[in-house]
Design an enzyme around this catalytic site. Structure first.
Site, PDB file in Angstrom:
ATOM      1  N   TYR A 154      17.518  14.951   7.418  1.00 45.91           N
ATOM      2  CA  TYR A 154      17.304  16.095   7.840  1.00 45.91           C
ATOM      3  C   TYR A 154      17.910  16.231   9.537  1.00 45.91           C
ATOM      4  CZ  TYR A 154      14.387  17.889   4.143  1.00 45.91           C
ATOM      5  OH  TYR A 154      13.681  18.490   3.002  1.00 45.91           O
ATOM      6  N   ASP A 164       7.644  12.468   1.486  1.00 37.65           N
ATOM      7  CA  ASP A 164       8.332  11.547   0.665  1.00 37.65           C
ATOM      8  C   ASP A 164       9.822  11.549   0.990  1.00 37.65           C
ATOM      9  OD1 ASP A 164       9.333  13.353  -2.308  1.00 37.65           O
ATOM     10  OD2 ASP A 164       9.559  13.826  -0.283  1.00 37.65           O
TER      11      ASP A 164
HETATM   12  N1  NAD Z   1       5.732  16.374   2.054  1.00 38.36           N
HETATM   13  C1  NAD Z   1       6.765  16.441   1.267  1.00 38.36           C
HETATM   14  O1  NAD Z   1       7.730  15.402   1.403  1.00 38.36           O
HETATM   15  C2  NAD Z   1       7.047  17.405   0.098  1.00 38.36           C
HETATM   16  C3  NAD Z   1       7.774  16.918  -1.019  1.00 38.36           C
HETATM   17  C4  NAD Z   1       8.030  17.900  -1.799  1.00 38.36           C
HETATM   18  C5  NAD Z   1       7.324  19.326  -1.700  1.00 38.36           C
HETATM   19  N2  NAD Z   1       6.672  19.307  -0.629  1.00 38.36           N
HETATM   20  C6  NAD Z   1       5.828  20.575  -0.444  1.00 38.36           C
HETATM   21  O2  NAD Z   1       4.869  20.750  -1.460  1.00 38.36           O
HETATM   22  C7  NAD Z   1       4.531  22.123  -1.671  1.00 38.36           C
HETATM   23  C8  NAD Z   1       4.740  22.498  -3.081  1.00 38.36           C
HETATM   24  O3  NAD Z   1       6.206  22.260  -3.481  1.00 38.36           O
HETATM   25  P1  NAD Z   1       6.875  22.879  -4.861  1.00 38.36           P
HETATM   26  O4  NAD Z   1       8.157  22.913  -4.902  1.00 38.36           O
HETATM   27  O5  NAD Z   1       6.146  21.958  -5.743  1.00 38.36           O
HETATM   28  O6  NAD Z   1       5.976  24.153  -4.988  1.00 38.36           O
HETATM   29  P2  NAD Z   1       6.133  25.261  -6.028  1.00 38.36           P
HETATM   30  O7  NAD Z   1       6.667  26.553  -5.191  1.00 38.36           O
HETATM   31  O8  NAD Z   1       6.365  24.900  -7.332  1.00 38.36           O
HETATM   32  O9  NAD Z   1       4.485  25.661  -6.332  1.00 38.36           O
HETATM   33  C9  NAD Z   1       3.758  26.093  -5.034  1.00 38.36           C
HETATM   34  C10 NAD Z   1       2.279  26.251  -5.701  1.00 38.36           C
HETATM   35  O10 NAD Z   1       1.239  26.796  -4.657  1.00 38.36           O
HETATM   36  C11 NAD Z   1       0.329  27.774  -5.238  1.00 38.36           C
HETATM   37  N3  NAD Z   1       0.064  28.286  -3.748  1.00 38.36           N
HETATM   38  C12 NAD Z   1       0.681  29.297  -3.062  1.00 38.36           C
HETATM   39  N4  NAD Z   1      -0.408  29.640  -1.870  1.00 38.36           N
HETATM   40  C13 NAD Z   1      -1.531  29.057  -2.256  1.00 38.36           C
HETATM   41  C14 NAD Z   1      -2.622  29.288  -1.560  1.00 38.36           C
HETATM   42  N5  NAD Z   1      -3.182  29.715  -0.564  1.00 38.36           N
HETATM   43  N6  NAD Z   1      -3.803  28.235  -2.377  1.00 38.36           N
HETATM   44  C15 NAD Z   1      -3.335  27.384  -3.456  1.00 38.36           C
HETATM   45  N7  NAD Z   1      -2.113  27.573  -3.929  1.00 38.36           N
HETATM   46  C16 NAD Z   1      -1.256  28.176  -3.438  1.00 38.36           C
HETATM   47  C17 NAD Z   1       1.488  28.657  -5.762  1.00 38.36           C
HETATM   48  O11 NAD Z   1       1.108  29.470  -6.463  1.00 38.36           O
HETATM   49  C18 NAD Z   1       2.326  27.617  -6.596  1.00 38.36           C
HETATM   50  O12 NAD Z   1       1.819  27.260  -7.810  1.00 38.36           O
HETATM   51  C19 NAD Z   1       5.486  22.912  -0.653  1.00 38.36           C
HETATM   52  O13 NAD Z   1       4.892  23.282   0.366  1.00 38.36           O
HETATM   53  C20 NAD Z   1       6.633  21.934  -0.465  1.00 38.36           C
HETATM   54  O14 NAD Z   1       7.316  22.446   0.677  1.00 38.36           O
HETATM   55  C21 NAD Z   1       6.592  18.344   0.260  1.00 38.36           C
HETATM   56  O1  LIG Z   2      14.738  21.535  -1.839  1.00 34.92           O
HETATM   57  P1  LIG Z   2      13.654  21.244  -2.868  1.00 34.92           P
HETATM   58  O2  LIG Z   2      12.358  21.849  -2.917  1.00 34.92           O
HETATM   59  O3  LIG Z   2      14.053  20.573  -4.033  1.00 34.92           O
HETATM   60  O4  LIG Z   2      13.133  19.827  -1.732  1.00 34.92           O
HETATM   61  C1  LIG Z   2      12.862  20.030  -0.298  1.00 34.92           C
HETATM   62  C2  LIG Z   2      12.012  18.863  -0.398  1.00 34.92           C
HETATM   63  O5  LIG Z   2      12.821  17.672   0.068  1.00 34.92           O
HETATM   64  C3  LIG Z   2      12.189  16.565   0.055  1.00 34.92           C
HETATM   65  O6  LIG Z   2      11.485  16.076  -1.099  1.00 34.92           O
HETATM   66  C4  LIG Z   2      12.113  15.630  -2.003  1.00 34.92           C
HETATM   67  C5  LIG Z   2      12.384  14.498  -2.152  1.00 34.92           C
HETATM   68  O7  LIG Z   2      12.961  13.952  -1.069  1.00 34.92           O
HETATM   69  C6  LIG Z   2      13.626  14.025  -3.242  1.00 34.92           C
HETATM   70  O8  LIG Z   2      13.964  12.771  -3.674  1.00 34.92           O
HETATM   71  C7  LIG Z   2      12.729  14.491  -4.619  1.00 34.92           C
HETATM   72  O9  LIG Z   2      11.743  13.584  -5.073  1.00 34.92           O
HETATM   73  O10 LIG Z   2      12.286  16.048  -4.767  1.00 34.92           O
HETATM   74  C8  LIG Z   2      11.448  15.922  -3.301  1.00 34.92           C
HETATM   75  C9  LIG Z   2      10.900  17.231  -3.302  1.00 34.92           C
HETATM   76  O11 LIG Z   2      11.851  18.181  -4.031  1.00 34.92           O
HETATM   77  C10 LIG Z   2      11.330  16.489   1.492  1.00 34.92           C
HETATM   78  O12 LIG Z   2      10.655  15.348   1.644  1.00 34.92           O
HETATM   79  C11 LIG Z   2      10.397  17.640   1.165  1.00 34.92           C
HETATM   80  O13 LIG Z   2       9.621  17.717   2.538  1.00 34.92           O
HETATM   81  C12 LIG Z   2      10.958  19.091   0.946  1.00 34.92           C
HETATM   82  O14 LIG Z   2      10.081  20.005   0.580  1.00 34.92           O
HETATM   83 MN    MN Z   3       9.082  15.926   3.627  1.00 36.01          MN
END
Ligand code: NAD
Ligand SMILES: O=P(O)(O)OC[C@H]1O[C@H](O[C@H]2[C@H](O)[C@@H](O)[C@@H](O)O[C@@H]2CO)[C@H](O)[C@@H](O)[C@@H]1O
Ligand code: MN
Length: 443
Positions: free
Chosen positions: A265, A173
């Protein structure tokens, strides 16, 4: 035959981003009708808390026609499901904190998805995500996985190798967050934009942003504005001061390299010294998230249980809408356009075919249809991408081959690392703290 309603499982159901995704699902039922919504997590407490929060959201939003459930059982979670939204954090924030603090001890970038912190996260995350893919292939082989789990490039490469035919879309995102923040700062409407972009995940550049309502590429004028002064944090990120740091560094990047609008980034790769100097080795982003949205999520669940809470509303910006719109584009075969992390296969003609790149793609009932760039990229971006891409490939090699040597090469080649000696010191320390998560790496 197309189903009239879908069953959706959120893998990582207890995640702090779940409410934003669910809010988007509730608001999108006209284009994505839902029968069942399941929360799957390995942490019962987090899943329970989220179940309570979503139940309350359903009450407040008067959502009655969806069956909500939660489970820690994979068979219950992934049987008879049409979409799996995957957003797991293997090792939780406690391990993210180590990913960020250990590299900083050696003067290296400590970050969630970039640098050697991201490589540490990747060796944990690959195992967790491959397990989810296997569950889905075992219990609902026709389901689509829409993956937000990070680090996206490493996950996408690992799934490409082990499950080349998996029905999975890998999405980030960040680009839409950048676009939404720019639009809100300067009065544009992001929905009018057709953005041309390429890179690796969290490592890319815009080449143009065509604004349909204005009939022109607005990227040059945006760059002129951003070069002069940083944009302000958008409302959906206002609680996180670290985003202002990101926009400040984006301006610095443009002052040196003004031809293309960069992903924020890139600061970790082009200015690692500044990033390290600005980091607090005792309180990193993981700590901010623990004290921020994680604490708020736990408190909200407790307040709901004790019936002491106000109206529930979440604003994670476009994060929830993006993945829901992707699912709807598959369900309706509407071929909307998204930035996805996909195998290159010639889309960027002068980059290796097996690179995993982030580029625009149309999404329909057969998944992603990446858009070819039709022309080569410049040597500056090509050189940066090829080196980082090779490092990421070596890290995935290390995972599948249990190879310490490949891991050391990956850490050394990571574009935030200036020294093989420091790479080894950090790798050896991360091996110890990740003993319950990483595959064994043989010397
Ligand atoms: N692609 C993107 O741009 C983007 C944006 C935001 C967050 N993320 C990613 O999404 C994920 C979630 O972020 P968040 O801050 O909401 O996470 P969070 O830390 O709040 O929660 C993660 C959840 O995953 C669960 N979990 C861990 N290992 C697991 C497994 N093996 N099977 C099932 N559940 C499991 C944990 O218990 C927890 O409830 C992270 O990997 C984060 O980096 C990606
Ligand atoms: O440090 P975090 O966990 O708050 O955010 C790390 C993630 O940052 C990006 O996603 C952000 C997004 O860009 C921001 O606008 C808002 O929506 O929060 C998102 C998640 O916090 C990045 O794209 C992710 O890959 C990172 O995990
Ligand atoms: Mn991302």
């Amino acid at each position: 035959m197309k189903k009239s309603q879908v069953n959706i499982t959120i893998a990582g159901g207890g995640a702090t981003h779940t409410p934003g995704i669910v809010q988007a699902l509730f608001e999108s039922r006209d284009k994505l009708p839902i029968h069942e919504l399941r929360l799957y997590d390995i942490d019962q407490q987090k899943n329970d808390d989220m179940f309570v929060i979503i139940q309350e959201m359903m009450k407040q939003l008067k959502v009655k026609d969806i069956t909500l459930s939660q489970t820690t059982n994979p068979k219950a979670a992934f049987s008879n499901v049409d979409f799996v939204f995957s957003q797991i954090r293997v090792g939780d924030l406690e391990m993210r904190e180590k990913d960020e603090k250990i590299p900083l001890k050696y003067g290296l970038v400590g970050q969630e998805t970039c640098g050697v912190g991201g490589f540490s996260y990747g060796l944990r995350s690959i195992k967790g995500l491959l397990e989810i893919v296997k569950f889905v292939q075992d219990y609902s082989p026709d389901a689509w996985i829409l993956n937000y789990t990070n680090p996206e490039s490493l996950i996408a490469e690992a799934v490409r190798r082990k499950y080349p035919n998996a029905k999975i879309l890998n999405a980030c995102d960040m680009t839409i967050s950048i676009e939404e923040t720019i639009a809100r700062n300067y009065g544009y409407e992001r929905k009018n934009w057709v953005a041309q972009y390429y890179g690796l995940n969290h490592f890319g550049w815009y080449t143009s942003i065509f604004d349909k309502s204005l009939g022109r590429d607005v990227m040059p004028e945006i760059i002129q504005k951003l070069k002069k002064e940083p944009m302000k944090v958008a409302s959906f990120n206002a609680k996180d001061p670290s985003w202002q740091d990101a926009w400040n560094m984006l301006t610095k990047n443009l002052q040196l390299f003004p031809d293309y609008l960069p992903n924020n980034y890139l600061e970790y790769y082009l200015f690692p010294d500044i990033v390290v100097n600005n980091s607090n080795p005792n309180y990193t982003r993981a700590n901010q998230v623990m004290d921020g949205r994680l604490k708020e999520t736990k408190e909200l669940a407790a307040q709901i249980r004790s019936n002491h809470f106000d109206d529930i509303h979440f604003d994670f910006g476009e994060h929830g809408n993006y993945i829901v719109d992707m699912a709807a584009s598959i369900f309706n075969d509407s071929h909307e356009r998204f930035m996805l992390i996909v195998p290159n296969v010639g889309a960027i003609p002068n980059l290796r075919a097996d690179s995993v790149v982030e580029i625009p793609a149309y999404v329909g009932c057969t998944g992603a249809e990446p858009i070819s760039m039709r022309h080569p990229i410049n040597n500056f971006h090509k050189g940066l991408m090829e080196a980082q891409d090779a490092a990421e490939k070596l890290l995935v090699d290390a995972y599948f081959e249990h190879s310490y040597q490949k891991a050391l090469q990956a850490f050394t080649l990571n574009q935030t690392v200036p020294s093989a000696d420091k790479a080894k010191k950090v790798l050896d320390e991360l091996i110890v703290v990740n003993k319950d998560y990483w595959p064994e790496l043989n010397k």
